[in-house]
Structures are given as C-alpha cells and as structure tokens.
Scaffold this motif. Structure first.
Motif, mmCIF file in Angstrom:
data_model
loop_
_atom_site.group_PDB
_atom_site.id
_atom_site.type_symbol
_atom_site.label_atom_id
_atom_site.label_comp_id
_atom_site.label_asym_id
_atom_site.label_seq_id
_atom_site.Cartn_x
_atom_site.Cartn_y
_atom_site.Cartn_z
ATOM 1 N N GLU A 104 0.830 -1.200 0.000
ATOM 2 C CA GLU A 104 0.000 0.000 0.000
ATOM 3 C C GLU A 104 0.869 1.256 0.000
ATOM 4 O OE1 GLU A 104 -1.521 0.962 4.258
ATOM 5 O OE2 GLU A 104 -1.459 -1.227 4.157
ATOM 6 N N TYR A 140 2.622 -10.255 0.352
ATOM 7 C CA TYR A 140 1.956 -9.986 -0.930
ATOM 8 C C TYR A 140 2.613 -8.829 -1.688
ATOM 9 C CZ TYR A 140 -1.956 -13.241 -0.437
ATOM 10 O OH TYR A 140 -2.737 -14.378 -0.352
ATOM 11 N N ILE A 170 -8.868 -7.767 3.844
ATOM 12 C CA ILE A 170 -10.118 -8.066 3.132
ATOM 13 C C ILE A 170 -11.299 -8.066 4.105
ATOM 14 C CG2 ILE A 170 -11.343 -9.839 1.831
ATOM 15 C CD1 ILE A 170 -8.595 -10.589 0.632
ATOM 16 N N ARG A 179 -12.192 0.259 7.521
ATOM 17 C CA ARG A 179 -11.945 0.542 6.107
ATOM 18 C C ARG A 179 -11.504 2.001 5.919
ATOM 19 N NH1 ARG A 179 -13.555 -0.739 0.841
ATOM 20 N NH2 ARG A 179 -13.831 1.127 -0.448
ATOM 21 N N ASP A 191 -12.318 4.089 -4.257
ATOM 22 C CA ASP A 191 -12.344 3.217 -5.432
ATOM 23 C C ASP A 191 -10.950 2.743 -5.803
ATOM 24 O OD1 ASP A 191 -15.077 3.445 -5.615
ATOM 25 O OD2 ASP A 191 -15.046 5.006 -7.168
ATOM 26 N N ASP A 194 -9.871 -0.052 -3.512
ATOM 27 C CA ASP A 194 -10.491 -1.326 -3.886
ATOM 28 C C ASP A 194 -9.776 -1.956 -5.077
ATOM 29 O OD1 ASP A 194 -12.321 -0.955 -1.896
ATOM 30 O OD2 ASP A 194 -13.978 -0.380 -3.212
ATOM 31 N N SER A 195 -9.438 -1.152 -6.061
ATOM 32 C CA SER A 195 -8.760 -1.668 -7.253
ATOM 33 C C SER A 195 -7.373 -2.203 -6.909
ATOM 34 C CB SER A 195 -8.641 -0.561 -8.310
ATOM 35 O OG SER A 195 -9.914 -0.135 -8.740
ATOM 36 N N VAL A 197 -6.343 -3.415 -3.969
ATOM 37 C CA VAL A 197 -6.477 -4.672 -3.226
ATOM 38 C C VAL A 197 -6.794 -5.821 -4.176
ATOM 39 C CG1 VAL A 197 -7.840 -5.918 -1.501
ATOM 40 C CG2 VAL A 197 -7.120 -3.558 -1.062
ATOM 41 N N ALA A 198 -7.688 -5.594 -5.118
ATOM 42 C CA ALA A 198 -8.046 -6.648 -6.079
ATOM 43 C C ALA A 198 -6.823 -7.085 -6.889
ATOM 44 C CB ALA A 198 -9.150 -6.144 -7.010
ATOM 45 N N HIS A 199 -5.999 -6.135 -7.294
ATOM 46 C CA HIS A 199 -4.788 -6.474 -8.049
ATOM 47 C C HIS A 199 -3.813 -7.285 -7.201
ATOM 48 C CE1 HIS A 199 -1.208 -6.172 -10.504
ATOM 49 N NE2 HIS A 199 -0.587 -5.523 -9.523
ATOM 50 N N VAL A 201 -4.420 -9.190 -4.562
ATOM 51 C CA VAL A 201 -4.959 -10.523 -4.286
ATOM 52 C C VAL A 201 -4.834 -11.430 -5.509
ATOM 53 C CG1 VAL A 201 -7.071 -11.797 -3.751
ATOM 54 C CG2 VAL A 201 -6.516 -9.724 -2.470
ATOM 55 N N SER A 202 -4.906 -10.869 -6.695
ATOM 56 C CA SER A 202 -4.845 -11.681 -7.922
ATOM 57 C C SER A 202 -3.494 -12.369 -8.103
ATOM 58 C CB SER A 202 -5.130 -10.805 -9.145
ATOM 59 O OG SER A 202 -4.053 -9.926 -9.425
#
Length: 397
Positions: A104, A140, A170, A179, A191, A194-195, A197-199, A201-202
């Motif tokens: 982050e 990560y 998460i 949050r 937003d 969120d994007s 974190v999604a990246h 985790v992928s």
C-alpha cells in the motif's frame, strides 16, 4: 566518554539480586563488586534496583511521531530523534524499529521504508539507544522482492519478518470504521483502494515462492527471521523449515506449543501483559508466560510497556522479577544474536538501568546508562561528588 562507578544497589547478577557496586569504563562493564578507583562520575544506587538495559526487538510506536494524525506528516529525522528520547526514557537501550513495507502507498510504502532506513543509518551515531532496522515484509508485496534481497545482501537489515495481513485487510474492508482508517493511511480514494487490493490478491499464487527466495537471501546474509501471527502448527513448521526461528505473536496455544517444542523464540507484546490481554482478542500473553510458551516480550506499539510489564508479572505472581526481566533483556538479546548485552557482567556492554521500585507496579526510572554513557537522569541528588563525598553532604550542598 568517562568512567562511571555505581555505588551499591540491588543488582541483578545472573538470576539473583545482590547488593554490589559496578565499574564502567568505555562502553563496557569492567568489574562487579568494584571500588570507585579513579572514576570521575559516581552515582549512588543504594536502595535502587540495578538492571540490564531493555532490548526491544519489535517496536513501531515511532509511526506516531511520523504521523500523529492521519494525513499529518512530520519529518522523519525529527520523528526519530523524538523516538530516541522516548525509548531511552523508558529504559530501552537497544531498539529495533519495526518498519512495515507493504503493497500500500503512504505510511507503510516502499518510499517510506527507504526514507526510514536511510534516516536510521544517517542518524544512528547521534542516538542514545542502539538503533537497528527490523524490516517487516508484507508477503503480498511481490514487487519489493528484488530490492529487499539487495538490502539483505548489503547488511542493511538487522531483523527480517514475514507478515501476511491480507486476510485481515479483506475482512476489514466490510467494516466502515476500519476501512476508512486503511484508506486514509494510504491517501488513495476509496475506489482506487479497492482496485489496488483486487490487483494484489490476484497474484496470491506467486507469494509462496517469493517467501522461499527471501528466506534463502536472509539465511545467506546471516539475518535472523521472524514469522508474524502464525495461525497453525503447520504454518510454524513451514517457516522453521526455511530457517525462521522466531515466532512472533502466534495466535493460539497450539501454535505456541509447536514453537516451544522446537526451541524457537516466542515473542508476545508487552502491552498485552500490561493491559491484561490482547487488543485483538487473541492469545493472553501472561497465560502463555505462565505456561512457558513465551520467551520474549516486545514493546509492539507502546514503549513504556516492557518495563511496566516485567513488574506486573512479578506483582501478579506469574514470574519472579529476576525471570520476568529476562523476557525483556537477556532473551531478546540472545534471540537477535547480540551476545554482548542483556546481562550485567564484566566485559558486557554497559547498558544499565537504575530503577526505584518503591511502588512495585509503577517502577520509576532514575537513570539510564547506554554503552557506557549516562544518557538519562531524573534525580541529580544521586550524583556523588568528585571526592566521593557522602550522599548527605551532596544533598545538603
């Protein structure tokens, strides 16, 4: 640098208190049961406890000096100088600044970790405490692997920890208060957070191999490793197989027992002892200590905690003070490979605390000697004259 003589005092020698005097010359203790000799500085330690300095292998309260409020930054050099005064005034003579390098942005970003490392290296000669760098790697954070490997090879990292807070991140995303705190810390929009974190985790499938490579790099560099929040005995076994021998905050008794059975160092937070339990609702440190499942206490997020926790353990009958003190001095020194400190003996580094224990659960730090220098004093009447004049004369003067 000047020779120092500590007159009297209930001194912790090995596992017992003994009325004795200490002589310090240069950075080391030169003699136990000493006479004053030519020491230019003498301190009356009578009716005080004389204890080894505290070794804190995990403390991140310096973050509050850097960012006392979300979005409010102060210069790192100012924050670290203030932190040095805080740790010394709480008896911590060796401190490992636990610096999180996460995926982050913001307070726990790569830029911040780089700035902290460079500032510690630059300011280290001016600190009273022996200040070291404990890198907490969020597993990560795959993009950081190469640079961290380089830092390890160059000898810039003193302790290296594997952290994985992704499940917690998460989970906290569904809790508005937590949050919002995470988002504020990063400086991102909701937003964009969120994007991100999604990246992150992928890429989960790539994390185990990265951990293995960094563990190998740490072993090659001779840097001791910790695993943070081990959740199962199998997790502890897996990290131990990679040479990670410090279990930091195992979250249940079964995992702590697995660590103890193999002789791993087991670290819990001193604030946990002081508050009577974990702020997360997990393992109660004093229970683990009573069961022989904790070998080290660290300040975690509160620098006054180690000193107070040792006395709390003694007051509660969990351990005698002689054993409780090892949790914050000798044991962390041994766990981090610092064999020159953590105990009071001739030839050891002169990190020494003078403590007034007249209020058993609220010990008062009277003086701190760090590497042979008097760096903190709260009672000037304890200074003896150059001619070793009796204390009554000094007070009267």
């Amino acid at each position: 640098m000047t020779d120092i003589f500590l007159e009297g005092g209930r001194t912790l020698i090995d596992s017992e208190f003994a009325e004795t005097s200490l002589a310090v010359s240069g950075t080391d203790i030169t003699q136990v049961d000493a006479s004053r000799g030519r020491a230019r500085l003498a301190i009356d330690a009578r009716n005080l406890l004389v204890l080894p300095g505290i070794v804190d292998l995990h403390g991140d309260a310096f973050e509050r000096q850097m960012m006392p409020r979300a979005g409010v930054d102060f210069p790192i050099d100012v924050a670290l100088a203030d932190t040095d005064r805080q740790v010394i005034s709480n008896g911590i003579t060796t401190v490992f600044h636990a610096t999180t390098w996460s995926w982050e942005p913001g307070l726990r970003s790569g830029d911040n970790a780089r700035c902290l490392l460079e500032a510690i290296e630059r300011q280290r000669p001016h600190f009273a405490a022996d200040t070291r760098f404990h890198l907490r790697h969020e597993t990560y954070n795959l993009d950081a692997e190469d640079e961290i490997g380089q830092w390890l090879a160059e000898g810039r990292v003193d302790l290296f920890a594997f952290n994985d807070h992704m499940d917690g991140t998460i989970g906290d995303m569904a809790k508005p208060r937590k949050r919002n705190r995470m988002v504020e810390r990063t400086g991102l929009s909701s937003d964009d957070f969120d994007s991100l974190v999604a990246h992150i985790v992928s890429r989960a499938a790539d994390v185990p191999a990265s951990i293995g490579r960094l563990a190998a790099a740490s072993r090659a560099a001779g840097v001791r490793m910790l695993s943070h929040d081990d959740a199962t005995p199998a997790m502890r076994q897996g990290f131990r197989a990679m040479g990670v021998t410090l279990a930091e905050f195992p979250i249940n008794e079964e995992t702590a027992r697995e660590a103890a059975s193999a002789g791993d160092a087991i670290v819990y937070g001193a604030p946990n002892v002081l508050r009577g339990g974990s702020h997360t609702g997990w393992t109660k440190a004093s229970d683990m200590i009573a069961k022989g499942l904790c070998s080290v206490l660290a300040s975690d997020y509160y620098y006054p905690a180690p000193l107070l926790a040792a006395f709390r353990l003694a007051a509660d009958g969990v351990l005698p003070l002689t054993e409780a003190w090892k949790l914050i001095s000798l044991a962390p020194a041994q766990a981090t490979g610092l064999i020159d400190r953590g105990t009071l003996a001739a030839g050891r580094r002169a990190d020494i605390l003078l403590v007034d224990d007249s209020a058993p659960e609220r010990p008062r730090l009277v003086a701190v000697i760090a590497a042979g220098k008097l760096v903190h004093l709260t009672d000037a009447t304890r200074l003896l004259s150059a001619a070793a004049t009796p204390r009554e004369t000094v007070v009267a003067a």
